[in-house]
Design a protein around this motif. Structure first.
Motif, PDB file in Angstrom:
ATOM      1  N   GLU A  33       0.677  -1.058   0.033  1.00 38.34           N
ATOM      2  CA  GLU A  33       0.025  -0.103   0.095  1.00 38.34           C
ATOM      3  C   GLU A  33       0.826   1.230   0.035  1.00 38.34           C
ATOM      4  O   GLU A  33       0.579   2.255  -0.680  1.00 38.34           O
ATOM      5  N   ARG A  34       1.985   1.201   0.664  1.00 39.91           N
ATOM      6  CA  ARG A  34       2.833   2.507   0.983  1.00 39.91           C
ATOM      7  C   ARG A  34       3.360   2.490  -0.580  1.00 39.91           C
ATOM      8  O   ARG A  34       3.502   3.622  -1.111  1.00 39.91           O
ATOM      9  N   HIS A  35       3.967   1.611  -1.002  1.00 36.12           N
ATOM     10  CA  HIS A  35       4.413   1.532  -2.475  1.00 36.12           C
ATOM     11  C   HIS A  35       3.510   2.156  -3.577  1.00 36.12           C
ATOM     12  O   HIS A  35       3.811   2.939  -4.230  1.00 36.12           O
ATOM     13  N   TYR A  36       2.266   1.652  -3.437  1.00 40.39           N
ATOM     14  CA  TYR A  36       1.181   2.519  -4.319  1.00 40.39           C
ATOM     15  C   TYR A  36       1.180   3.792  -4.056  1.00 40.39           C
ATOM     16  O   TYR A  36       1.084   4.447  -5.042  1.00 40.39           O
ATOM     17  N   ALA A  37       0.909   4.303  -2.978  1.00 39.78           N
ATOM     18  CA  ALA A  37       0.960   5.643  -2.665  1.00 39.78           C
ATOM     19  C   ALA A  37       2.039   6.304  -3.038  1.00 39.78           C
ATOM     20  O   ALA A  37       1.942   7.494  -3.818  1.00 39.78           O
ATOM     21  N   PHE A  38       3.310   5.835  -2.827  1.00 46.92           N
ATOM     22  CA  PHE A  38       4.374   6.392  -3.115  1.00 46.92           C
ATOM     23  C   PHE A  38       4.649   6.717  -4.651  1.00 46.92           C
ATOM     24  O   PHE A  38       4.942   7.763  -5.212  1.00 46.92           O
ATOM     25  N   ASN A  39       4.302   5.669  -5.329  1.00 48.09           N
ATOM     26  CA  ASN A  39       4.210   5.568  -6.836  1.00 48.09           C
ATOM     27  C   ASN A  39       3.144   6.772  -7.655  1.00 48.09           C
ATOM     28  O   ASN A  39       3.494   7.444  -8.323  1.00 48.09           O
ATOM     29  N   TRP A  40       2.136   6.948  -6.730  1.00 46.55           N
ATOM     30  CA  TRP A  40       1.346   7.933  -7.253  1.00 46.55           C
ATOM     31  C   TRP A  40       1.961   9.261  -7.056  1.00 46.55           C
ATOM     32  O   TRP A  40       1.759  10.167  -8.003  1.00 46.55           O
ATOM     33  N   ILE A  41       2.652   9.555  -5.817  1.00 52.14           N
ATOM     34  CA  ILE A  41       3.111  10.802  -5.361  1.00 52.14           C
ATOM     35  C   ILE A  41       4.080  11.147  -6.513  1.00 52.14           C
ATOM     36  O   ILE A  41       4.377  12.467  -6.978  1.00 52.14           O
ATOM     37  N   ILE A  42       4.984  10.170  -7.000  1.00 51.98           N
ATOM     38  CA  ILE A  42       6.096  10.622  -7.388  1.00 51.98           C
ATOM     39  C   ILE A  42       5.879  10.552  -9.006  1.00 51.98           C
ATOM     40  O   ILE A  42       7.081  10.635  -9.866  1.00 51.98           O
ATOM     41  N   GLY A  43       4.514   9.981  -9.504  1.00 56.58           N
ATOM     42  CA  GLY A  43       4.211  10.052 -10.631  1.00 56.58           C
ATOM     43  C   GLY A  43       4.654   8.821 -11.646  1.00 56.58           C
ATOM     44  O   GLY A  43       5.059   8.995 -12.696  1.00 56.58           O
ATOM     45  N   ALA A  44       5.036   7.891 -11.094  1.00 55.82           N
ATOM     46  CA  ALA A  44       5.490   6.561 -11.421  1.00 55.82           C
ATOM     47  C   ALA A  44       4.260   6.013 -12.246  1.00 55.82           C
ATOM     48  O   ALA A  44       3.105   6.708 -12.523  1.00 55.82           O
ATOM     49  N   ASN A  45       4.725   5.038 -13.335  1.00 54.63           N
ATOM     50  CA  ASN A  45       3.856   4.363 -13.922  1.00 54.63           C
ATOM     51  C   ASN A  45       3.261   5.454 -15.046  1.00 54.63           C
ATOM     52  O   ASN A  45       2.064   5.394 -15.595  1.00 54.63           O
ATOM     53  N   ASN A  46       4.313   6.402 -15.628  1.00 50.97           N
ATOM     54  CA  ASN A  46       4.054   7.289 -16.518  1.00 50.97           C
ATOM     55  C   ASN A  46       2.901   8.246 -16.036  1.00 50.97           C
ATOM     56  O   ASN A  46       1.876   8.756 -17.052  1.00 50.97           O
ATOM     57  N   GLY A  47       3.029   8.427 -14.777  1.00 50.60           N
ATOM     58  CA  GLY A  47       1.875   9.621 -14.132  1.00 50.60           C
ATOM     59  C   GLY A  47       0.593   8.875 -14.163  1.00 50.60           C
ATOM     60  O   GLY A  47      -0.538   9.674 -14.109  1.00 50.60           O
ATOM     61  N   ALA A  48       0.233   7.346 -14.192  1.00 46.97           N
ATOM     62  CA  ALA A  48      -0.923   6.962 -14.119  1.00 46.97           C
ATOM     63  C   ALA A  48      -1.893   7.584 -12.843  1.00 46.97           C
ATOM     64  O   ALA A  48      -1.339   7.997 -12.073  1.00 46.97           O
ATOM     65  N   ASP A  49      -3.104   7.624 -13.131  1.00 41.86           N
ATOM     66  CA  ASP A  49      -3.987   8.129 -12.029  1.00 41.86           C
ATOM     67  C   ASP A  49      -4.206   6.953 -10.885  1.00 41.86           C
ATOM     68  O   ASP A  49      -3.779   5.881 -11.119  1.00 41.86           O
ATOM     69  N   TRP A  50      -4.843   7.672  -9.884  1.00 40.10           N
ATOM     70  CA  TRP A  50      -4.941   6.811  -8.760  1.00 40.10           C
ATOM     71  C   TRP A  50      -5.298   5.320  -9.106  1.00 40.10           C
ATOM     72  O   TRP A  50      -4.659   4.144  -8.461  1.00 40.10           O
ATOM     73  N   ASP A  51      -6.413   5.029  -9.700  1.00 41.78           N
ATOM     74  CA  ASP A  51      -6.740   3.723 -10.079  1.00 41.78           C
ATOM     75  C   ASP A  51      -5.966   3.007 -10.751  1.00 41.78           C
ATOM     76  O   ASP A  51      -6.271   1.691 -10.817  1.00 41.78           O
ATOM     77  N   HIS A  52      -4.974   3.341 -11.425  1.00 43.61           N
ATOM     78  CA  HIS A  52      -4.066   2.525 -12.128  1.00 43.61           C
ATOM     79  C   HIS A  52      -2.533   2.513 -11.929  1.00 43.61           C
ATOM     80  O   HIS A  52      -1.909   1.972 -12.499  1.00 43.61           O
ATOM     81  N   ILE A  53      -2.454   2.772 -10.595  1.00 43.12           N
ATOM     82  CA  ILE A  53      -0.976   2.931 -10.195  1.00 43.12           C
ATOM     83  C   ILE A  53      -0.685   1.423  -9.928  1.00 43.12           C
ATOM     84  O   ILE A  53      -1.626   0.561  -9.657  1.00 43.12           O
ATOM     85  N   GLN A  54       0.649   0.966 -10.334  1.00 44.75           N
ATOM     86  CA  GLN A  54       1.222  -0.342 -10.084  1.00 44.75           C
ATOM     87  C   GLN A  54       2.427  -0.216  -9.136  1.00 44.75           C
ATOM     88  O   GLN A  54       3.251   0.334  -9.467  1.00 44.75           O
ATOM     89  N   PRO A  55       2.264  -0.969  -8.185  1.00 46.59           N
ATOM     90  CA  PRO A  55       3.605  -1.092  -7.190  1.00 46.59           C
ATOM     91  C   PRO A  55       4.447  -2.125  -7.529  1.00 46.59           C
ATOM     92  O   PRO A  55       4.645  -3.174  -6.828  1.00 46.59           O
ATOM     93  N   ASN A  56       5.051  -1.770  -8.758  1.00 52.44           N
ATOM     94  CA  ASN A  56       5.718  -2.847  -9.221  1.00 52.44           C
ATOM     95  C   ASN A  56       7.270  -2.842  -8.885  1.00 52.44           C
ATOM     96  O   ASN A  56       8.022  -1.872  -8.315  1.00 52.44           O
ATOM     97  N   THR A  57       7.825  -4.182  -8.647  1.00 54.37           N
ATOM     98  CA  THR A  57       9.167  -4.200  -8.166  1.00 54.37           C
ATOM     99  C   THR A  57      10.062  -4.552  -9.223  1.00 54.37           C
ATOM    100  O   THR A  57       9.760  -5.031 -10.240  1.00 54.37           O
TER     101      THR A  57
END
Length: 150
Positions: free
Chosen positions: A126-150
């Motif tokens: 869950e933290r990875h998900y939130a941080f990915n959204w904050i930093i614009g990971a996944n090409n700036g995906a919106d909240w519903d489409h963030i992926q906490p990929n490793t």
């Protein structure tokens, strides 16, 4: 929800999936579990906004009543955010650390072991998900489409 919407206007910020969940009078158990885990994301967002000082080690779930109290103690979004401050460098450091925690959990899972040093992999995801959204990971995906990929 209605009281929180009155204070913060949260309905206008809901994603498509969140709106569907709120409007579902009988959501599936797994869907409820998924959304309950979002408290961990909320803790990250409050920390990232500088509203709370610490983000604890990811071994125990967030104290939900304490988290909820933070929202009830303020008179709306502007009041809440006015208590915070910017911490961009800390966000990147914590996002990196969270990615490393996630890798440790994945590696342990691959090898049939428990996550190291008491880490709770659900919290980490869950933290990875939130941080990915904050930093614009996944090409700036919106909240519903963030992926906490490793």
């Amino acid at each position: 929800f209605n009281k929180m919407n009155d204070l913060y206007g949260v309905k206008s910020y809901l994603t498509e999936k969140e709106t569907a969940y709120i409007n579902d009078s009988k959501p599936e158990r797994q869907t409820c579990i998924q959304f309950v885990w979002r408290y961990e994301c909320c803790a990250v967002l409050l920390w990232a906004a500088g509203v709370v000082d610490d983000l604890s080690y990811p071994s125990e779930i967030v104290d939900v009543p304490v988290l909820a109290a933070i929202f009830w103690q303020h008179k709306g979004l502007q009041d809440l955010l006015s208590k915070g401050y910017s911490r961009p460098e800390e966000i990147l450091d914590e996002a990196d650390l969270t990615l490393r925690y996630d890798w440790a959990c994945v590696d342990a899972r691959i090898h049939g072991q428990k996550a190291p040093t008491g880490i709770d992999d659900g919290i980490v995801i869950e933290r990875h998900y939130a941080f990915n959204w904050i930093i614009g990971a996944n090409n700036g995906a919106d909240w519903d489409h963030i992926q906490p990929n490793t």
